[in-house]
Design a protein around this motif. Structure first.
Motif, PDB file in Angstrom:
ATOM      1  N   UNK A 310      24.725   6.375  11.847  1.00  0.00           N
ATOM      2  CA  UNK A 310      23.250   7.129  11.774  1.00  0.00           C
ATOM      3  C   UNK A 310      22.927   6.766  10.126  1.00  0.00           C
ATOM      4  N   UNK A 311      23.900   7.432   8.857  1.00  0.00           N
ATOM      5  CA  UNK A 311      22.890   7.603   7.801  1.00  0.00           C
ATOM      6  C   UNK A 311      23.286   5.969   6.923  1.00  0.00           C
ATOM      7  N   UNK A 312      23.682   5.032   6.671  1.00  0.00           N
ATOM      8  CA  UNK A 312      23.990   3.685   6.835  1.00  0.00           C
ATOM      9  C   UNK A 312      22.685   2.588   7.697  1.00  0.00           C
ATOM     10  N   UNK A 313      21.785   3.059   8.313  1.00  0.00           N
ATOM     11  CA  UNK A 313      21.301   2.771   9.379  1.00  0.00           C
ATOM     12  C   UNK A 313      19.423   3.477   8.329  1.00  0.00           C
ATOM     13  N   UNK A 314      19.698   4.147   7.883  1.00  0.00           N
ATOM     14  CA  UNK A 314      18.458   5.489   7.338  1.00  0.00           C
ATOM     15  C   UNK A 314      18.461   4.763   5.749  1.00  0.00           C
ATOM     16  N   UNK A 315      19.980   4.290   5.607  1.00  0.00           N
ATOM     17  CA  UNK A 315      20.171   3.524   4.025  1.00  0.00           C
ATOM     18  C   UNK A 315      19.346   1.664   4.091  1.00  0.00           C
ATOM     19  N   UNK A 316      19.837   1.399   5.069  1.00  0.00           N
ATOM     20  CA  UNK A 316      19.701   0.077   5.513  1.00  0.00           C
ATOM     21  C   UNK A 316      17.892  -0.227   5.282  1.00  0.00           C
ATOM     22  N   UNK A 317      17.388   0.185   6.092  1.00  0.00           N
ATOM     23  CA  UNK A 317      16.561   0.735   6.407  1.00  0.00           C
ATOM     24  C   UNK A 317      15.601   0.558   5.616  1.00  0.00           C
ATOM     25  N   UNK A 318      16.024   1.516   4.441  1.00  0.00           N
ATOM     26  CA  UNK A 318      15.454   1.751   3.264  1.00  0.00           C
ATOM     27  C   UNK A 318      15.207   0.413   1.984  1.00  0.00           C
ATOM     28  N   UNK A 319      16.441  -0.265   2.498  1.00  0.00           N
ATOM     29  CA  UNK A 319      16.927  -1.580   1.951  1.00  0.00           C
ATOM     30  C   UNK A 319      15.919  -2.541   2.326  1.00  0.00           C
ATOM     31  N   UNK A 320      15.848  -2.377   3.135  1.00  0.00           N
ATOM     32  CA  UNK A 320      15.458  -3.711   3.845  1.00  0.00           C
ATOM     33  C   UNK A 320      13.929  -3.561   3.803  1.00  0.00           C
ATOM     34  N   UNK A 338      -7.472  -5.357   0.842  1.00  0.00           N
ATOM     35  CA  UNK A 338      -7.474  -3.809   0.655  1.00  0.00           C
ATOM     36  C   UNK A 338      -7.527  -3.335   2.080  1.00  0.00           C
ATOM     37  N   UNK A 339      -7.053  -3.002   2.315  1.00  0.00           N
ATOM     38  CA  UNK A 339      -7.275  -1.442   3.263  1.00  0.00           C
ATOM     39  C   UNK A 339      -6.701   0.042   3.477  1.00  0.00           C
ATOM     40  N   UNK A 340      -7.530   0.920   3.900  1.00  0.00           N
ATOM     41  CA  UNK A 340      -7.743   2.054   3.517  1.00  0.00           C
ATOM     42  C   UNK A 340      -7.690   3.102   4.814  1.00  0.00           C
ATOM     43  N   UNK A 341      -6.295   3.059   5.080  1.00  0.00           N
ATOM     44  CA  UNK A 341      -6.067   4.074   6.211  1.00  0.00           C
ATOM     45  C   UNK A 341      -4.497   4.774   5.771  1.00  0.00           C
ATOM     46  N   UNK A 342      -3.998   6.105   7.206  1.00  0.00           N
ATOM     47  CA  UNK A 342      -2.708   6.234   6.540  1.00  0.00           C
ATOM     48  C   UNK A 342      -2.413   6.100   7.612  1.00  0.00           C
ATOM     49  N   UNK A 343      -1.385   4.772   7.833  1.00  0.00           N
ATOM     50  CA  UNK A 343      -0.472   4.744   8.263  1.00  0.00           C
ATOM     51  C   UNK A 343       0.842   4.658   8.404  1.00  0.00           C
ATOM     52  N   UNK A 344       0.913   4.628   7.276  1.00  0.00           N
ATOM     53  CA  UNK A 344       2.302   5.352   5.907  1.00  0.00           C
ATOM     54  C   UNK A 344       3.046   6.698   6.841  1.00  0.00           C
ATOM     55  N   UNK A 345       1.920   7.492   6.796  1.00  0.00           N
ATOM     56  CA  UNK A 345       1.726   8.828   7.588  1.00  0.00           C
ATOM     57  C   UNK A 345       2.675   8.880   9.096  1.00  0.00           C
ATOM     58  N   UNK A 346       2.715   8.216   9.690  1.00  0.00           N
ATOM     59  CA  UNK A 346       3.266   7.607  10.858  1.00  0.00           C
ATOM     60  C   UNK A 346       4.761   7.381  10.746  1.00  0.00           C
ATOM     61  N   UNK A 347       4.978   6.599   9.400  1.00  0.00           N
ATOM     62  CA  UNK A 347       6.642   5.935   9.361  1.00  0.00           C
ATOM     63  C   UNK A 347       7.614   7.304   9.733  1.00  0.00           C
ATOM     64  N   UNK A 348       8.322   6.997  10.088  1.00  0.00           N
ATOM     65  CA  UNK A 348       9.247   8.323  10.112  1.00  0.00           C
ATOM     66  C   UNK A 348      10.227   7.677   8.786  1.00  0.00           C
ATOM     67  N   UNK A 349      10.546   6.848   8.543  1.00  0.00           N
ATOM     68  CA  UNK A 349      11.203   6.918   6.902  1.00  0.00           C
ATOM     69  C   UNK A 349      10.421   6.075   6.048  1.00  0.00           C
ATOM     70  N   UNK A 350      10.581   6.911   4.522  1.00  0.00           N
ATOM     71  CA  UNK A 350       9.530   6.253   3.793  1.00  0.00           C
ATOM     72  C   UNK A 350      10.240   6.393   2.370  1.00  0.00           C
ATOM     73  N   UNK A 351      10.141   4.915   1.979  1.00  0.00           N
ATOM     74  CA  UNK A 351      10.751   5.750   0.464  1.00  0.00           C
ATOM     75  C   UNK A 351       9.683   6.395  -1.237  1.00  0.00           C
ATOM     76  N   UNK A 352      10.534   6.215  -1.762  1.00  0.00           N
ATOM     77  CA  UNK A 352       9.887   6.236  -3.174  1.00  0.00           C
ATOM     78  C   UNK A 352       9.826   5.383  -4.199  1.00  0.00           C
ATOM     79  N   UNK A 353       9.170   4.709  -4.717  1.00  0.00           N
ATOM     80  CA  UNK A 353       9.110   3.707  -5.626  1.00  0.00           C
ATOM     81  C   UNK A 353       7.790   4.070  -6.918  1.00  0.00           C
ATOM     82  N   UNK A 354       8.728   3.781  -7.639  1.00  0.00           N
ATOM     83  CA  UNK A 354       7.844   4.428  -8.953  1.00  0.00           C
ATOM     84  C   UNK A 354       7.105   2.999  -9.233  1.00  0.00           C
ATOM     85  N   UNK A 355       5.532   2.952  -9.312  1.00  0.00           N
ATOM     86  CA  UNK A 355       4.745   1.453  -9.307  1.00  0.00           C
ATOM     87  C   UNK A 355       5.191   0.959 -10.524  1.00  0.00           C
TER      88      UNK A 355
END
Length: 444
Positions: A310-320, A338-355
């Motif tokens: 299970x933890x590997x699944x999270x890890x590899x989804x993030x890498x994907x 460019x499109x302004x909606x908040x569909x990211x809020x619906x995602x169970x897995x989100x990653x933190x990438x500083x731009x």
């Protein structure tokens, strides 16, 4: 008639992003990148309000502000340089600004401030009858997978991923460096679409951004500026990119990239695991057969088969997701929207990438030497930027990069800096252009 809003900044991508926000309010944006042109537009366009960057290429924004005051047009300043309470107070007291926004700022607060400056403020303006909202479009048919017309190159991904929830770090997963192997261009037609498509936690590919036939612009070495525009405006939304039949969307939350989707077969979860060597092609075929038969998710089937934890699944989804985000740095042409909606809020897995780190690494990882040589000349002289988009503390530098950066002051050419660095030429080019893309350096 829709109110006109004058937008003045030399960052074209930020102007485009703010313009789209103005349009969603039913306003008409008037975009200019120079102070003199802004003064001319005041007379010809007669805007109802304005947003002016303090530091412009040809004059200070204060001079534009004076022209606005003479025309009795309310305005707000934005700045990436003159920060702090004293600068804000002076802007209001000495130059008549109704607001002062330090980059990065929340674009929604800027919109709210402008609304308060317009006649009849207090309620959101209605969209003009002549500009009805477009009907929902579904050009991004990612349920129909596509294969690239060109080879997919190998990519190395750091073995650390940071997951977020509600904007805060929820987990840090570490593993070995992941290498996604290359894929040859197929000589066969695209496969039939799978049934059912993967769900959200495996890079939701049933999402449908708007039709790119109404593209906002052309993608041509300006991806770093587009990412920075989201960051400077602290904007939540999506950046959809298209090259040929391949389409990818980066999700942003408060200005930070956090998720991505793609319609490319090799970007899907199962094929991605094959590329990184986690499972074999035969195991993928068994998994897909089981998933198609039962309607279950690929990742869940792989866990049941004992091929993933299970933890590997999270890890590899993030890498994907990271692989999708970084891959678009290799695009030298295409379209963007460019499109302004908040569909990211619906995602169970989100990653933190500083731009800042995303851009620096994306340039160094994916820009080929011949591309860097086109963008940067050996005779160029680079200087510290007067208006950096990011602080140096936000960028992770290698030791040699941190040592050479203070010596880039306009007295040396790029060729001389390369000699001084004693590093491979393409590595120094990648570092220097990365600093240019972050606007930490500028051309002298």
């Amino acid at each position: 008639m829709a109110p006109k809003i004058l937008l003045v900044d030399d960052n074209q991508e930020l102007l485009n992003l703010l313009a789209r926000l103005m349009e969603t309010e039913g306003w008409t944006p008037v975009l200019v990148s120079r102070g003199k042109a802004a003064v001319d537009k005041i007379a010809s366009e007669k805007p109802q309000a304005a947003v002016v960057d303090v530091l412009l290429p040809d004059m200070m924004g204060y001079d534009v502000a004076q022209a606005l005051r003479n025309a009795k047009i309310p305005f707000v300043f934005m700045t990436g340089v003159f920060k702090g309470g004293r600068a804000s107070a002076d802007a209001r007291a000495q130059h008549g600004a109704a607001g002062y926004f330090e980059k990065p700022f929340e674009a929604r607060k800027l919109v709210d401030a402008l609304r308060g400056l317009l006649p009849g403020s207090g309620t959101a303006p209605a969209r003009p009858a002549s500009s009805p909202s477009p009907p929902p479009l579904s050009d991004f048919d990612v349920e129909v997978a596509v294969e690239a017309d060109e080879p997919v190159e190998a990519m190395d991904l750091t073995g650390r991923v940071v997951l977020t929830e509600d904007g805060k770090v929820s987990a840090v997963l570490k593993g070995d460096t992941v290498r996604a192997g290359p894929v040859s261009a197929p000589a066969r037609p695209p496969p039939k679409p799978p049934s059912p498509p993967p769900r959200a936690s495996e890079v939701r590919e049933s999402a449908r951004p708007h039709d790119l036939s109404q593209s906002q612009g052309r993608l041509a070495d300006n991806l770093p500026e587009l990412i920075t525009a989201f960051y400077l405006a602290q904007q939540t939304g999506e950046l959809t990119l298209q090259k040929g039949k391949v389409k990818k969307t980066l999700y942003f939350e408060s200005g930070r990239p956090c998720f991505a989707i793609s319609n490319l077969v090799t970007d899907r979860f199962g094929p991605f695991l094959v590329r990184v060597g986690k499972i074999s092609l035969a195991q993928l075929e068994l998994c897909q057969a089981a998933a198609d038969k039962t309607g279950r998710r690929t990742g869940d089937v792989l866990v049941e088969m004992g091929l993933l934890k299970d933890t590997e699944k999270l890890y590899y989804v993030a890498q994907q997701v990271k692989a999708i985000v970084y891959s678009v740095f290799g695009w030298e042409e295409g379209e963007y929207r460019l499109h302004f909606t908040d569909r990211a809020a619906k995602e169970a897995i989100k990653i933190d990438l500083h731009p800042a780190n995303l851009i620096a690494r994306g340039v160094k990882k994916l820009y080929k030497p011949e591309r860097l040589y086109r963008l940067l000349s050996p005779e160029d002289r680079l200087v510290p930027s007067q208006q950096p988009a990011y602080g140096l503390h936000e960028v992770e530098l290698e030791r040699w990069e941190a040592e050479i950066l203070p010596r880039i002051d306009g007295t040396r050419t790029v060729a001389e800096v390369i000699h001084l660095a004693q590093r491979p030429e393409h590595a120094v080019y990648g570092f220097l252009y990365g600093m240019l893309a972050l606007k930490i350096l500028d051309r002298g």
